[in-house]
Design an enzyme around this catalytic site. Structure first.
Site, PDB file in Angstrom:
ATOM      1  N   GLU A  49      32.257  56.003  14.531  1.00  0.00           N
ATOM      2  CA  GLU A  49      30.989  56.571  14.020  1.00  0.00           C
ATOM      3  C   GLU A  49      30.290  57.277  14.688  1.00  0.00           C
ATOM      4  OE1 GLU A  49      31.872  53.408  13.971  1.00  0.00           O
ATOM      5  OE2 GLU A  49      32.250  52.496  12.135  1.00  0.00           O
ATOM      6  N   PHE A 111      27.705  38.908   6.966  1.00  0.00           N
ATOM      7  CA  PHE A 111      28.721  39.629   7.826  1.00  0.00           C
ATOM      8  C   PHE A 111      28.367  41.098   7.844  1.00  0.00           C
ATOM      9  CE2 PHE A 111      32.870  41.912   7.743  1.00  0.00           C
ATOM     10  CZ  PHE A 111      33.325  41.661   9.198  1.00  0.00           C
ATOM     11  N   GLN A 112      28.486  41.508   9.123  1.00  0.00           N
ATOM     12  CA  GLN A 112      28.216  43.176   9.420  1.00  0.00           C
ATOM     13  C   GLN A 112      26.697  43.467   8.663  1.00  0.00           C
ATOM     14  OE1 GLN A 112      31.576  45.471   7.875  1.00  0.00           O
ATOM     15  NE2 GLN A 112      32.566  45.259   9.896  1.00  0.00           N
ATOM     16  N   LYS A 161      25.522  47.549  -0.723  1.00  0.00           N
ATOM     17  CA  LYS A 161      26.454  47.374  -1.441  1.00  0.00           C
ATOM     18  C   LYS A 161      26.079  47.255  -3.048  1.00  0.00           C
ATOM     19  CE  LYS A 161      31.362  45.900  -1.463  1.00  0.00           C
ATOM     20  NZ  LYS A 161      32.402  45.035  -0.726  1.00  0.00           N
ATOM     21  N   MET A 476      27.204  65.233  38.155  1.00  0.00           N
ATOM     22  CA  MET A 476      25.829  65.508  38.439  1.00  0.00           C
ATOM     23  C   MET A 476      25.332  64.311  39.211  1.00  0.00           C
ATOM     24  SD  MET A 476      23.237  67.665  38.244  1.00  0.00           S
ATOM     25  CE  MET A 476      23.242  68.586  36.826  1.00  0.00           C
TER      26      MET A 476
END
Lengths: 568, 193
Positions: A49, A111-112, A161, A476
């Site tokens: 993502e 969940f999630q 949802k 760096m």
């Protein structure tokens, strides 16, 4: 017309003119992915993502249109937090849509589930949690409006949802009603007039040009402003390309790794004309010692930037292009009274002559000098090439050695400094501008963070070109440890051979090349340029010892600029 | 000594009195939507600004709420605080209220030790401040006083002598005095100068 929330979302995106979204489906966003099948919108399936977010950023920067990403709830939402923070720092218009668990289970540690709007509150311009499907068109309309107007930035829509599954009666709001959101775009006429007078009277004026000019599509007006006043301009890391590097009055990048003339012209200036820039610490060095003799005219669309770091003598809130247009008119009026600043230009010119960017060109190699590799890529491509970089030494060298002739050709992570930005951002840029060649100039450390998106590039036939400046170090950090930590190298070695970049590239469906000898550099670049059906990755073996100069050590005054190794 | 006396916490002296140079009152009109208080609070914390007190409630128009926030300008210039607040999409209007030109009130609830020997004195003190006794126990009283924040500071300093068990203040709410215009800070969004 009855639609599900998910259908309404996709239709709303179509109404907003969205052509491409970057995303990855999952449980809570499943309903949205079904109507996507029937939509004209192209979906690019990323492998992580974070890649969706950076790709949307690259798309936005290359096209000037808002980038859109769709991901699911919980871990997907937290994975896209980095791109949101990145876009917030660099003022990139982004609309991120996240799935959320059903409204009835929000707050139950489902969940999630993650508190997405809570987590992203301080790194978005605004975010919305939709609890009623009827709100979807209105919120989408508001979200695009907020993302693209005023100071652009990321917004997020969190969509549970059950709201996606609910039905609603379709409508499209004719206008946006946000009583607390009214950006000022027109500069105050009295202030603009005063600014013109101050500019005409200045002895050592300088334009300090930031990314705001690029975002405001102000390049053309800026060029007219510079031509009229004959005042030199520095272009910051985010503002590179706003004024063509070939313009005789363009001094290039100021700041920590800027060139001597750009840094010194600000230090010695008596008037900074700040255009869409924000006195970033990487530009100012120690703020108290920054441009100590200068008055300040600060033009920015975000009122909070005026006076945040440096008190402006003339603050002007407005769209920088619109204000520059007004300023041009006012300056024409006072043209006769322009002070002669030819001595100032001469002084700056002598700095340019005496202290250009340098590296050891006589070095025969191997290893390759990284600056040489960048110069060859530059010279073997046209001005229409989009350059995307990650963060670190390679980014600074790219900004120093590339010649930017147009805006929106330079895409990098400036404010947040997100390693791993380049590969996914380049994919987004190439998707948005398939007509342009897109070169990634990356470091080996950065590349390893997000390289998996090259699978996306191969699958979706997005033929980007990736030059890894492989010095086998987190370069760096190594440079800082060498200069400021007595060469005590702590956890910065990466190995040049592990991973094997050529095999890795090939495994992801790309062409993989390796260049060790300087004499092979051109051939490899030309071969990469000739391949247009798949991504190309070139592993350039570069000099570990090479450091970025000039350098203003952190926390020091810009007057203490170190020009090279011998200045240490 | 009974055990209750030992649980008495002398908080009165520890509370800082608002310093008029450091503390400014902002009256922030916001949209009455979920999470607005969180946005305002997070902005203060994220930018490192200190809140001295905060009071939130709906206004007569149920689309809007008013947040009365007393900010510590030692942590950031007031102008920067108001500009950052204005960037919140849900913030409609911000007025800075000059304490010299404002009606300020705050409510204080306190449970005070008050046995037979001191009860009369506590009641007298509460009456002096035009407060009320709102709950009565055998050795304690709960009292309520509504007054200006500085009067409450005085009351607190006096009542603490008798032994405070618990104390709660609401944080101030304020409105401009009548007949004088409010110093409106950036009523037009984004206008500087």
């Amino acid at each position: 017309m009855k639609l599900t929330g998910a259908q309404a979302l996709i239709k709303s995106l179509e109404m907003q003119g969205v052509e491409v979204v970057f995303g990855l489906p999952g449980g809570a966003i499943l309903p949205v992915y079904d109507p996507l099948l029937d939509s004209s919108i192209r979906h690019i399936l990323v492998r992580h993502e974070q890649g969706a977010g950076h790709a949307a950023e690259g798309y936005a920067q290359a096209t000037g249109k808002p980038g859109v990403a769709i991901v699911t709830s919980g871990p997907a939402a937290t994975n896209i937090v980095t791109p949101l923070a990145d876009a917030y720092m660099d003022s990139i218009p982004l609309v991120v849509i996240t799935g959320q668990v059903a409204t009835s289970t929000i707050g139950t540690d489902a969940f999630q589930e993650a508190d997405t709007t809570g987590i992203t509150m301080s790194i978005t311009k605004h975010n919305w949690l939709i609890t009623d499907a009827d709100d979807i068109p209105r919120v989408v309309r508001e979200a695009f409006h907020v993302a693209t107007t005023g100071r652009p930035g990321p917004v997020l829509i969190d969509l549970p949802k059950d709201v996606s599954n609910a039905t609603m009666e379709w409508y499209w709001p004719r206008q946006v009603s946000l009583p607390g959101y009214k950006p000022t775009t027109k500069g105050h006429p009295k202030m603009v007039r005063e600014a013109a007078r101050m500019i005409a009277a200045a002895e050592k004026p300088i334009f300090y040009v930031g990314g705001g000019v690029v975002r405001a599509h102000g390049s053309e007006v800026l060029t007219r402003l510079v031509d009229l006043t004959q005042i030199p301009a520095v272009t910051t890391l985010m503002g590179r390309g706003a004024l063509p590097d070939s313009h005789p009055l363009c001094l290039g990048m100021p700041g920590m790794h800027g060139n001597y003339a750009a840094v010194m012209s600000m230090q010695k200036s008596d008037l900074l004309i700040v255009l869409g820039a924000r006195f970033d610490d990487r530009v100012t060095g120690k703020v108290d010692a920054f441009a100590p003799y200068a008055k300040v005219i600060h033009i920015d669309i975000d009122p909070a930037e005026l006076g945040k770091i440096r008190h402006p003598d003339i603050p002007i809130v407005g769209d920088v292009r619109s204000v520059m247009e007004d300023l041009l008119v006012e300056l024409e009026e006072v043209r006769e009274s322009f002070r002669d600043i030819s001595l100032w230009r001469k002084e700056i010119h002598s700095w340019q002559e005496n202290y250009p960017y340098t590296y050891d060109r006589s070095h025969e190699g191997p290893p390759l000098k990284p600056q040489f590799v960048i110069e060859r890529i530059r010279d073997l491509n046209t001005d229409d090439t989009i350059v995307v970089s990650g963060v670190g030494q390679h980014q600074m060298w790219a900004s120093q050695y590339w010649r930017f002739e147009k805006p929106n050709m330079w895409i990098n992570s400036g404010g947040l400094g997100t390693m791993g930005f380049a590969v996914p951002a380049a994919i987004g840029a190439k998707v948005g501008r398939p007509d342009r060649t897109v070169w990634v100039i990356d470091g080996d450390g950065c590349f390893q963070m997000t390289a998996q998106e090259l699978v996306t590039a191969t699958t979706e036939r997005v033929p980007i070109k990736v030059a890894i400046l492989n010095n086998a170090y987190l370069g760096m950090v190594r440079q800082w440890q060498e200069m400021f930590y007595d060469e005590r190298y702590s956890e910065v070695y990466l190995s040049p051979d592990l991973p094997d970049y050529v095999k890795w590239a090939e495994a992801m469906g790309c062409v993989g090349l390796r260049v060790v000898d300087p004499s092979d550099v051109d051939a490899a670049i030309e071969k990469a340029n000739s391949i247009t059906d798949r991504p190309v990755v070139i592993d350039f073996r570069t000099d570990t010892q090479e450091k970025v100069f000039p350098m203003v050590p952190a926390g020091k005054s810009n007057d203490e600029i170190v020009l090279g190794e011998e200045g240490l | 000594m009974n055990s209750e006396i030992s649980s008495i916490v002398p908080i009165g002296g520890a509370i800082r009195t608002p310093n008029e140079f450091r503390h400014h009152i902002l009256s922030v009109l916001v949209e009455n939507k979920t999470g607005v208080l969180a946005r305002v609070a997070q902005l203060f914390s994220r930018r490192g600004y200190n809140i001295f007190s905060l009071a939130v409630a709906p206004t007569d128009d149920d689309r809007f709420s008013r947040i009365t926030v007393v900010v510590d300008v030692d942590t950031a210039p007031l102008e920067q605080i108001t500009k950052q607040l204005h960037k919140l999409v849900n913030v409609i209007k911000i007025s800075e209220i000059d304490p010299d030109d404002a009606i300020e009130y705050e409510l204080l609830l306190a449970t005070v030790a008050a046995d037979a020997a001191t009860r009369a004195q506590v009641i007298e003190l509460v009456n002096l401040f035009e407060g009320r006794i709102v709950d009565v126990g055998s050795t304690k009283l709960t009292v309520m006083v509504t007054a200006s924040p500085s009067q409450l500071d005085d009351f607190e300093a006096l009542i603490v002598e008798y032994g405070l068990v618990e104390l709660q203040r609401t944080g101030r709410v304020a409105l401009q005095k009548l007949g004088k215009p409010t110093t409106k800070r950036k009523q037009m969004k984004g206008k500087v100068s």
